[in-house]
Write an enzyme that holds these catalytic residues in place. Structure first.
Site, PDB file in Angstrom:
ATOM      1  CG  ASP A 182      -3.433   3.970   3.943  1.00  0.00           C
ATOM      2  OD1 ASP A 182      -4.468   3.758   4.594  1.00  0.00           O
ATOM      3  OD2 ASP A 182      -3.198   3.434   2.835  1.00  0.00           O
ATOM      4  CE  LYS A 189      -9.394  -2.717   2.904  1.00  0.00           C
ATOM      5  NZ  LYS A 189      -8.136  -2.053   2.650  1.00  0.00           N
ATOM      6  CD1 TRP A 209      -2.302  -2.146   1.722  1.00  0.00           C
ATOM      7  CD2 TRP A 209      -3.007  -1.124  -0.143  1.00  0.00           C
ATOM      8  NE1 TRP A 209      -3.331  -2.888   1.193  1.00  0.00           N
ATOM      9  CE2 TRP A 209      -3.784  -2.295   0.048  1.00  0.00           C
ATOM     10  CE3 TRP A 209      -3.271  -0.329  -1.251  1.00  0.00           C
ATOM     11  CZ2 TRP A 209      -4.806  -2.671  -0.837  1.00  0.00           C
ATOM     12  CZ3 TRP A 209      -4.282  -0.711  -2.128  1.00  0.00           C
ATOM     13  CH2 TRP A 209      -5.044  -1.867  -1.912  1.00  0.00           C
TER      14      TRP A 209
HETATM   15  C1  PLP Z   1      -7.561  -1.526   1.358  1.00  0.00           C
HETATM   16  C2  PLP Z   1      -6.487  -0.531   1.512  1.00  0.00           C
HETATM   17  C3  PLP Z   1      -6.301   0.506   0.582  1.00  0.00           C
HETATM   18  C4  PLP Z   1      -7.173   0.643  -0.653  1.00  0.00           C
HETATM   19  O1  PLP Z   1      -8.397   1.135  -0.304  1.00  0.00           O
HETATM   20  P1  PLP Z   1      -9.520   1.459  -1.403  1.00  0.00           P
HETATM   21  O2  PLP Z   1     -10.646   1.916  -0.548  1.00  0.00           O
HETATM   22  O3  PLP Z   1      -9.790   0.195  -2.154  1.00  0.00           O
HETATM   23  O4  PLP Z   1      -8.996   2.531  -2.278  1.00  0.00           O
HETATM   24  C5  PLP Z   1      -5.290   1.400   0.804  1.00  0.00           C
HETATM   25  N1  PLP Z   1      -4.495   1.311   1.875  1.00  0.00           N
HETATM   26  C6  PLP Z   1      -4.639   0.335   2.782  1.00  0.00           C
HETATM   27  C7  PLP Z   1      -3.734   0.278   3.964  1.00  0.00           C
HETATM   28  C8  PLP Z   1      -5.635  -0.621   2.633  1.00  0.00           C
HETATM   29  O5  PLP Z   1      -5.780  -1.598   3.535  1.00  0.00           O
END
Ligand code: PLP
Length: 380
Positions: free
Chosen positions: A178, A202, A104
């Protein structure tokens, strides 16, 4: 009948009580005669839902007053672009430093390159993203627009258990994290964070909602090409209602915030209770993996994720079996499915298995998984 245990990395399992409440209120929210999906985002009812959700999130994460809580769309990936579009302008050459600890943050660095002068300050790529490079070795510039990291790498199962103190590393810049896949599973040290962002699907709720928590002094630096619906200052000024927000997703997220606030673990409540459970779930599973001959997790124990646990079954030669189609992996997944243990297949880029243990995963789910791991090992 009991629901199966769902180990998906996202969209992911939800608290059953929240699903039941959302179902019960689907046709008529609090007697107003409309479901949340059907009401105007500018009406009094939805106004209440939005304000309550923002206030509850602020309380749960102890977000200080000088941070704004914004609800947006586009997922974390959209904000891989929106963060540089909003913040890179803080530095005349748009210098942005990124710490790459998995898939990511690697994606974040790549996207930011479209808008900023990106320097990878450190990377765990050489070790297959199984460890976090020691912050003392990071090559940070003195004052980039910001420093980005992913505080929990969902695919590689690598988590920062402590956020770096950039000032102590000689870097005068806000830290951007993030936190998509571990938000609300642990407290956040806001003294070390300038901006946090993440998708809701998540650990919070339905896909379609993205959270941004940003220190006020970082607003107002958007590049001219930044779309106005994604300009964080405009979003803040208009209470996340520049255009129609993802109303249903915000409503369900709000129910999850109330659910988290009501959880208890001994003396602990809310996020502290979530953290205690996360520690216990992770302990159970990692101990079972480490104590076995068949299973292996390759991540440095100092940065193993409490939320996402990638693991492999070994082949007869002792090597990790990455290919999901290998007969042993296929048999493992079939048996898991039969026992109501769902979505354990690993991410395609890593292979093997992955168990995601988000807030809504009961400890009984992890116990059932551990029992199955032992049973399968005896039969293998
Ligand atoms: C799932 C995830 C993403 C992507 O998220 P989207 O909502 O599909 O754009 C980005 N960063 C992390 C850490 C993730 O777990």
């Amino acid at each position: 009948m009991a629901r199966p245990f769902n180990f998906s990395a996202g969209p992911a399992t939800m608290p059953e009580a929240v699903l039941r409440q959302a179902a019960a209120e689907m046709l008529d929210w609090h007697g107003c005669g409309m479901g949340v999906m059907e009401m105007s985002h500018r009406g009094r009812e939805f106004g209440e839902i939005l304000e309550q959700a923002q206030a509850d999130l602020r309380a749960l994460l102890a977000i200080p007053d000088h941070f704004k809580v914004l609800f947006s769309q586009g997922g974390a990936l959209a904000h891989n672009a929106m963060v540089p579009l909003n913040l890179a302008g803080r530095h005349p050459q748009r210098a942005v430093d990124v710490v790459v600890t998995g898939a990511w943050s690697q994606k974040s660095a790549q996207e930011a390159r479209r808008y900023a002068d990106v320097q990878v300050a450190a990377s765990g790529a050489d070790g297959g993203y199984t460890a976090i490079p020691d912050p003392a070795t990071w090559r940070l510039r003195a004052n980039p627009a910001y420093v980005h990291l992913c505080s929990n790498e969902t695919i590689h199962g690598v988590e920062f258990h402590q956020l770096p103190d950039l000032a102590a590393l000689g870097c005068d810049a806000p830290l951007v994290i993030d936190f998509s896949s571990h938000v609300l599973s642990r407290p956040i040290d806001w003294g070390r964070v300038g901006l946090a962002f993440g998708g809701a699907q998540k650990n919070i709720g339905p896909a379609g909602l993205t959270l941004i928590i940003v220190r006020e002094d970082l607003l107002g630096h958007a590049l001219p090409i930044c779309p106005s619906v994604f300009d964080y200052r405009v979003l803040a000024e208009q209470q996340s209602m520049v255009n129609t927000p993802p109303t249903w997703a915000i409503y369900v997220a709000g129910l999850v915030f109330q659910w988290v606030a009501a959880q208890r673990e001994g003396e602990l409540t809310g996020v502290a209770a979530m953290e205690a459970r996360a520690i216990e779930r992770a302990r159970l599973l990692y101990e079972a993996i480490d104590g076995s001959q068949l299973y292996v997790n390759l991540v440095d124990p100092a940065c193993r994720s409490r939320m996402n646990v990638p693991f492999f079954l070994r082949g007869d030669d002792g090597r990790p079996l990455k290919d999901p189609a290998h007969p042993r992996n296929a048999a493992f997944l079939r048996g898991a499915q039969q026992r109501g243990l769902l979505q354990l297949k690993g991410h395609k880029s890593v292979g093997g298995m992955r168990a995601s243990l988000y807030n809504a995963m009961p400890i009984e789910g992890v116990q059932a998984l551990v029992d199955y791991l032992r049973e399968f090992e005896r039969s293998a």
